[in-house]
Design a protein around this motif. Structure first.
Motif, PDB file in Angstrom:
ATOM      1  N   GLY A 316       0.816  -1.202  -0.022  1.00 33.09           N
ATOM      2  CA  GLY A 316      -0.008   0.086  -0.066  1.00 33.09           C
ATOM      3  C   GLY A 316       0.921   1.235   0.114  1.00 33.09           C
ATOM      4  O   GLY A 316       0.423   2.336  -0.327  1.00 33.09           O
ATOM      5  N   VAL A 317       2.173   1.040   0.190  1.00 32.37           N
ATOM      6  CA  VAL A 317       2.930   2.257   0.173  1.00 32.37           C
ATOM      7  C   VAL A 317       4.094   2.371  -0.965  1.00 32.37           C
ATOM      8  O   VAL A 317       4.489   1.262  -1.231  1.00 32.37           O
ATOM      9  N   PRO A 318       4.312   3.649  -1.332  1.00 23.95           N
ATOM     10  CA  PRO A 318       5.465   3.674  -2.558  1.00 23.95           C
ATOM     11  C   PRO A 318       6.737   3.092  -1.956  1.00 23.95           C
ATOM     12  O   PRO A 318       7.061   3.305  -0.938  1.00 23.95           O
ATOM     13  N   MET A 329      14.688   5.516   9.419  1.00 19.41           N
ATOM     14  CA  MET A 329      14.042   5.060  10.870  1.00 19.41           C
ATOM     15  C   MET A 329      14.699   3.753  11.198  1.00 19.41           C
ATOM     16  O   MET A 329      14.684   3.448  12.411  1.00 19.41           O
TER      17      MET A 329
ATOM     18  N   LYS B 342       0.825   6.275  -6.194  1.00 17.09           N
ATOM     19  CA  LYS B 342       2.132   5.932  -5.327  1.00 17.09           C
ATOM     20  C   LYS B 342       3.421   6.461  -6.228  1.00 17.09           C
ATOM     21  O   LYS B 342       4.124   6.812  -5.651  1.00 17.09           O
ATOM     22  N   SER B 345       5.205  10.047  -6.144  1.00 16.56           N
ATOM     23  CA  SER B 345       6.179  10.289  -5.012  1.00 16.56           C
ATOM     24  C   SER B 345       7.556  10.419  -5.427  1.00 16.56           C
ATOM     25  O   SER B 345       8.335  10.782  -4.923  1.00 16.56           O
ATOM     26  N   VAL B 356       5.896  13.452  -0.184  1.00 18.10           N
ATOM     27  CA  VAL B 356       7.150  12.978   0.201  1.00 18.10           C
ATOM     28  C   VAL B 356       8.295  14.113   0.018  1.00 18.10           C
ATOM     29  O   VAL B 356       9.128  14.282   0.986  1.00 18.10           O
ATOM     30  N   ALA B 360       8.346  14.719   4.244  1.00 18.36           N
ATOM     31  CA  ALA B 360       9.407  13.923   4.467  1.00 18.36           C
ATOM     32  C   ALA B 360      10.754  14.046   3.973  1.00 18.36           C
ATOM     33  O   ALA B 360      11.704  13.547   4.402  1.00 18.36           O
ATOM     34  N   LEU B 364      10.900  17.396   7.121  1.00 21.09           N
ATOM     35  CA  LEU B 364      11.678  16.103   8.252  1.00 21.09           C
ATOM     36  C   LEU B 364      13.230  16.742   8.373  1.00 21.09           C
ATOM     37  O   LEU B 364      13.687  16.674   9.652  1.00 21.09           O
ATOM     38  N   GLU B 370      11.553  11.707  12.852  1.00 17.65           N
ATOM     39  CA  GLU B 370      11.518  10.603  11.760  1.00 17.65           C
ATOM     40  C   GLU B 370      10.142   9.960  11.906  1.00 17.65           C
ATOM     41  O   GLU B 370       9.675   9.900  10.706  1.00 17.65           O
ATOM     42  N   ILE B 371      10.087   9.356  13.042  1.00 16.81           N
ATOM     43  CA  ILE B 371       9.036   8.481  13.366  1.00 16.81           C
ATOM     44  C   ILE B 371       7.362   9.073  13.022  1.00 16.81           C
ATOM     45  O   ILE B 371       6.912   8.445  12.291  1.00 16.81           O
ATOM     46  N   ILE B 374       7.257  10.250   8.950  1.00 15.92           N
ATOM     47  CA  ILE B 374       7.148   9.112   8.054  1.00 15.92           C
ATOM     48  C   ILE B 374       5.791   8.237   8.313  1.00 15.92           C
ATOM     49  O   ILE B 374       5.108   7.742   7.431  1.00 15.92           O
ATOM     50  N   MET B 377       3.116  10.198   6.648  1.00 11.66           N
ATOM     51  CA  MET B 377       3.293  10.059   5.148  1.00 11.66           C
ATOM     52  C   MET B 377       2.550   8.748   4.582  1.00 11.66           C
ATOM     53  O   MET B 377       1.858   8.899   3.711  1.00 11.66           O
ATOM     54  N   MET B 378       3.200   7.767   5.621  1.00 11.42           N
ATOM     55  CA  MET B 378       2.848   6.525   5.223  1.00 11.42           C
ATOM     56  C   MET B 378       1.105   6.325   5.133  1.00 11.42           C
ATOM     57  O   MET B 378       0.576   5.806   4.265  1.00 11.42           O
ATOM     58  N   TYR B 381      -0.918   7.272   2.025  1.00  7.99           N
ATOM     59  CA  TYR B 381      -1.071   6.413   1.029  1.00  7.99           C
ATOM     60  C   TYR B 381      -1.628   5.225   1.319  1.00  7.99           C
ATOM     61  O   TYR B 381      -2.448   4.610   0.232  1.00  7.99           O
ATOM     62  N   LEU B 382      -1.324   4.704   2.395  1.00  9.31           N
ATOM     63  CA  LEU B 382      -2.163   3.465   3.169  1.00  9.31           C
ATOM     64  C   LEU B 382      -3.725   3.795   2.942  1.00  9.31           C
ATOM     65  O   LEU B 382      -4.529   2.882   2.519  1.00  9.31           O
ATOM     66  N   SER B 385      -4.805   3.623  -0.616  1.00 15.14           N
ATOM     67  CA  SER B 385      -4.650   2.049  -1.319  1.00 15.14           C
ATOM     68  C   SER B 385      -5.869   1.418  -0.603  1.00 15.14           C
ATOM     69  O   SER B 385      -6.478   0.442  -1.380  1.00 15.14           O
TER      70      SER B 385
END
Lengths: 480, 404
Positions: A316-318, A329, B342, B345, B356, B360, B364, B370-371, B374, B377-378, B381-382, B385
């Motif tokens: 699901g993610v690029p 990370m 996707k 990006s 991105v 990100a 960023l 970071e945590i 990201i 960002m994810m 997209y999720l 999807s």
């Protein structure tokens, strides 16, 4: 046939000669002349008619006539467009191109008069000396010049083993395949990095001893010497023992000092990195993908849910976000002191990502297998893993070879993304080469991209033909 | 003792209890692995003097973002807008590219897919070469090609190539098109459009029901098209054309540094154009293959049977072939749309300000969370999807062959 005809002829003649015969209707006495096919059906004109002019020769109604005319205009436009693109490409790449730079002029070799060079004004052609000068960097990155043979040897062994596995007439193909998947990665790692990993051999001895002990325990418990309970899980002992031994052997080899200089992965680049990332990504993703696919089709709800979440998350993610995650990370997730280099981080990301795609491919293969095979395996009394290993997976994996090749093509193209997190893959290396001022000219970018595009096209197109070939062969094999 | 052992063994040999044990071990392993990661992360963050939290979202962002739809929508201003605004701008810009990419890729892809099936050799082979070449060259390379090799050859800031003289022009800073500014009475036109859409829907329904009941055909398509275009147009003209166009202004005289495009109109930045071109042309190659396979998968007997019923070529395609082909085409088509979204990006490589790239990437680097970042960002997209997957399931359920 001819004989019976001549018999009939002679009979007719003899009857005619005897003069007794009455008229018995028309009987052909000679073979009919074989006519040539009409020009609209055969030869060049036939081909032209059916493949080009037929679509624009319907004038039976006003609407059809307009359609035919439009088709003719469209065909001419497309032909003109296609020919002009092809011509400008050929002209750029071959006819107008500068092929050599004997005077060592570098950028001036590809400059026109207006820019201070010698080429005629308005010239536009490829600057191949630029690619030639950057060839080493684009293929190997900053790998030490005197050590390039290591990369070449690795590559040649890989090509031979792969060719051996793929050509069907050769003997021991299975052996070549096993070599490619087990010993070759170790050998490649050893040659490319130079071995000499910091490994304590005392610890390895302990690992081997523990491994051997586990294997012995497995054997003993298998025969029931250690009680009924342990006999049930004897396989577990054996498997973990062998894994430990394998680990020790690999680590021992990588730690060995064969007099090769250690070359850090930061110096790797170009096609080398592209191939390392793509091949590792696929090879490592295969076992993980199989486990995930089995998990997703498992009867156990928790295994199923966990596999599904894993697969759907990565799908699901690029890829670029996965690479960002791996480079930013991953260091946070690991204990202090454990430090991955950039390439390894990218590899971890690519591996997890492609494992999810691979799992879906394998799942397709599993679903294509008749349920009778599962039931049959159960009926002969095989355990789950036995039936998977001996009955189901060999069939499922053969089914999905084209799918695996397609995934590999996708991954091979996606490898270009590692240039975004600072690795110099094929595209990244070329991009760096293009930014080199010593070769700065208006055609530098065009030449560089054309070269890389041609390289990728040859690789990917070749693999896609192979995948189509396998697919046809498989579908032929499946016919009864 | 012996009996205890045998009970234990029978539990171990029972399929159900064994699967429970395995699942428990699996879950325990996963939980342990995760807690190990979490513990490491906490230690590492503590060592770097960082904390976890989303407080940074309300901090103001101190970097420039190129003018795009996102910055315009959220009125971006350095030193005033927050990182949350940056996040939203990234999402908007991602979807702008995805939206226009999907539109173009669908049109081009269907065209090439049908061209690949043409009886005309020239058209067929052109489409085949297009598909094979575009599919087998990495998207990022195509993006670089458009950005660094094609669009960088455009005239500089003070020059332009006119596409429509004095109205639409393009140079290295981007494509300039007029912008539409609705005036007071424009709402009436919008309402007219909505009314026309509702009317069309009901007319279609009525026409279909009547055709089923009596067999009489009503030209619903033409009536609907006429309504959708005509009604808003009439209202627009009657209310006195309440829409003004602002045409981008180009200065050709005056001080040399001031020449070139001024304010006014809409600017499409070259990064956006490069990504849009690369994404739509690349995805179109895949869509063409899907379309071709979908049409080829419809049995030839369907065409022959339709001809036997006396249908002409147009209606055969429209009423028999395409509805069946669409059932095969739409699921992989949706996943291509998802891929396109996707793949947008990749724009980070040429610094188009999408999710991105600015969130990100630039943000960023400035905030260092970071945590959280990201994860944020994810999750975009999720979400997208999962939404697509849900649509696909719904569609599959709806379009499935109804079997007796």
């Amino acid at each position: 046939m001819a004989q019976s005809q001549s018999q009939a002829q002679s009979q007719a003649q003899s009857q005619a000669q005897s003069g007794k015969s009455a008229y018995k209707g028309y009987v052909r006495t000679k073979d009919a002349r074989v006519l040539a096919a009409p020009p609209s059906e055969a030869g060049l004109s036939g081909w032209l008619y059916h493949n080009i002019f037929e679509s624009m020769s319907n004038f039976s109604s006003p609407a059809a006539a307009i359609g035919s005319l439009l088709m003719a205009v469209f065909t001419v436009l497309i032909a003109w467009f296609g020919i002009s693109i092809t011509w400008s490409l050929v002209d750029f790449a071959f006819i107008s191109a500068v092929w050599s730079d004997p005077d060592g002029l570098k950028r001036e070799a590809c400059w026109t008069v207006d820019q201070g060079g010698q080429l005629p004004s308005g010239w536009h052609g490829a600057c191949w000396p630029f690619v030639a000068a950057k060839m080493k960097f684009v293929m190997y990155g900053a790998y030490d010049n005197d050590q390039l043979w290591r990369v070449n040897v690795t590559g040649i062994i890989g090509i031979i083993a792969l060719g051996w596995t793929m050509i069907e007439t050769l003997p021991y193909r299975r052996l070549a395949g096993i070599f490619l998947l087990t010993a070759y990665p170790v050998l490649a790692t050893f040659l490319l990095t130079g071995g000499n990993f910091d490994i304590s051999y005392e610890d390895l001895v302990t690992v081997i001893v523990v491994g051997l002990a586990l294997i012995t325990a497995g054997r003993l418990s298998d025969r029931g010497f250690l009680g009924a309970f342990l006999a049930q899980i004897s396989a577990l002992f054996g498997v973990s023992g062998w894994l430990l031994i394998a680990y020790a052997v690999v680590a021992g080899l990588l730690g060995a000092d064969a007099g090769l200089r250690h070359i850090p992965t930061n110096d790797w680049g170009g096609l080398l990195v592209t191939l390392v990332v793509a091949v590792t990504g696929i090879v490592a993703a295969l076992p993980l993908g199989i486990v995930l696919a089995l998990g997703r089709r498992s009867q156990m709800p928790i295994a199923r849910i966990l596999s599904t979440i894993f697969i759907e998350f990565w799908r699901g993610v690029p890829l670029i976000t996965v690479l960002f995650m791996a480079s930013v990370m991953l260091p946070l997730f690991l204990p202090e002191g454990v430090n991955f280099d950039n390439l390894l981080r990218a590899l971890v990301g690519v591996m997890l990502f492609s494992a999810a795609y691979m799992a879906e491919v394998v799942r397709g293969g599993l679903q294509a297998i008749d349920s009778g095979q599962f039931e049959g395996a159960d009926a002969v009394g095989l355990s789950y893993w036995q039936s998977m290993r001996l009955i189901i997976l060999p069939q499922a994996l053969t089914h999905v070879i084209p799918g695996i090749v397609n995934t590999f093509i996708g991954l091979f193209k996606d490898t270009t993304l590692v240039s975004i997190i600072g690795l110099f893959d094929l595209l990244g290396a070329m991009q760096a080469a293009i930014n080199d001022v010593a070769w700065a000219s208006p055609v530098q970018a065009h030449t560089g991209y054309l070269f890389i595009a041609a390289l990728f096209f040859v690789f990917c197109f070749g693999m896609s033909r192979y995948s189509i070939y396998t697919e046809n062969k498989l579908s032929r094999d499946r016919k009864h | 003792m012996a009996s205890e052992k045998s009970i234990f063994l029978s539990v171990l040999n029972d399929t159900r209890s064994r699967s429970l044990i395995i699942q428990f071990l699996l879950l325990a392993g996963i939980v342990l692995g995760f807690s190990w990661i979490v513990e490491n992360t906490i230690t590492n963050l503590a060592a770097q003097n960082k904390s976890v939290g989303f407080g940074f979202l309300s901090q103001t962002a101190g970097f420039n973002i190129q003018t795009t739809l996102g910055t315009w929508m959220f009125d971006y201003e350095v030193g005033r807008s927050t990182y949350l605004d940056v996040y939203y701008i990234g999402i908007v810009n991602t979807f702008v590219v995805a939206f226009f990419g999907v539109l173009a890729a669908t049109v081009i892809g269907f065209a090439f897919g049908i061209m690949r099936l043409s009886h005309n050799f020239v058209i067929r082979s052109f489409a085949t070469v297009y598909v094979e070449v575009l599919r087998n060259i990495p998207l990022l390379l195509q993006m670089f090609f458009w950005y660094f090799a094609v669009l960088s050859a455009l005239p500089d800031k003070r020059g332009k190539i006119e596409i429509i003289p004095d109205i639409i022009g393009i140079n290295i800073t981007g494509l300039y098109i007029p912008s539409a500014h609705p005036q007071d009475g424009f709402m009436a036109t919008v309402i007219a459009l909505i009314v026309a859409a509702v009317l069309t829907f009901f007319i279609n329904r009525w026409a279909r029901l009547r055709q089923q009941a009596t067999g009489q055909i009503f030209p619903a398509f033409w009536v609907g098209a006429g309504l959708l275009v005509g009604l808003p147009l009439i209202v627009f003209l009657v209310t006195g054309r309440p829409l003004t166009w602002v045409i981008p202004e180009f200065l050709e005289t005056g001080p040399i540094l001031r020449r070139g495009y001024q304010d006014g109109g809409i600017l499409v930045i070259p990064e956006m154009m490069a990504i849009w071109l690369a994404l739509s042309l690349y995805t179109a190659a895949f869509i063409a293959e899907i379309v071709r396979a979908g049409i080829q998968a419809v049995n030839k007997g369907q065409t022959e049977a339709s001809s036997a019923l006396g249908l002409r070529r147009g209606p055969i395609l429209r009423l028999v072939i395409i509805p069946q082909a669409m059932r095969i085409i739409i699921p992989p088509l949706t996943s291509q749309y998802l891929n396109l979204t996707k793949n947008s990006s990749l724009a980070v490589a040429i610094a188009y300000p999408e999710l991105v790239s600015i969130f990100a990437g630039t943000a960023l680097n400035q905030v260092g969370k970071e945590i959280e970042m990201i994860f944020m960002m994810m999750s975009v997209y999720l979400t997208f999807s999962i939404a697509t997957a849900m649509f696909m399931n719904w569609f599959n359920a709806r379009a499935k062959l109804v079997e007796r």
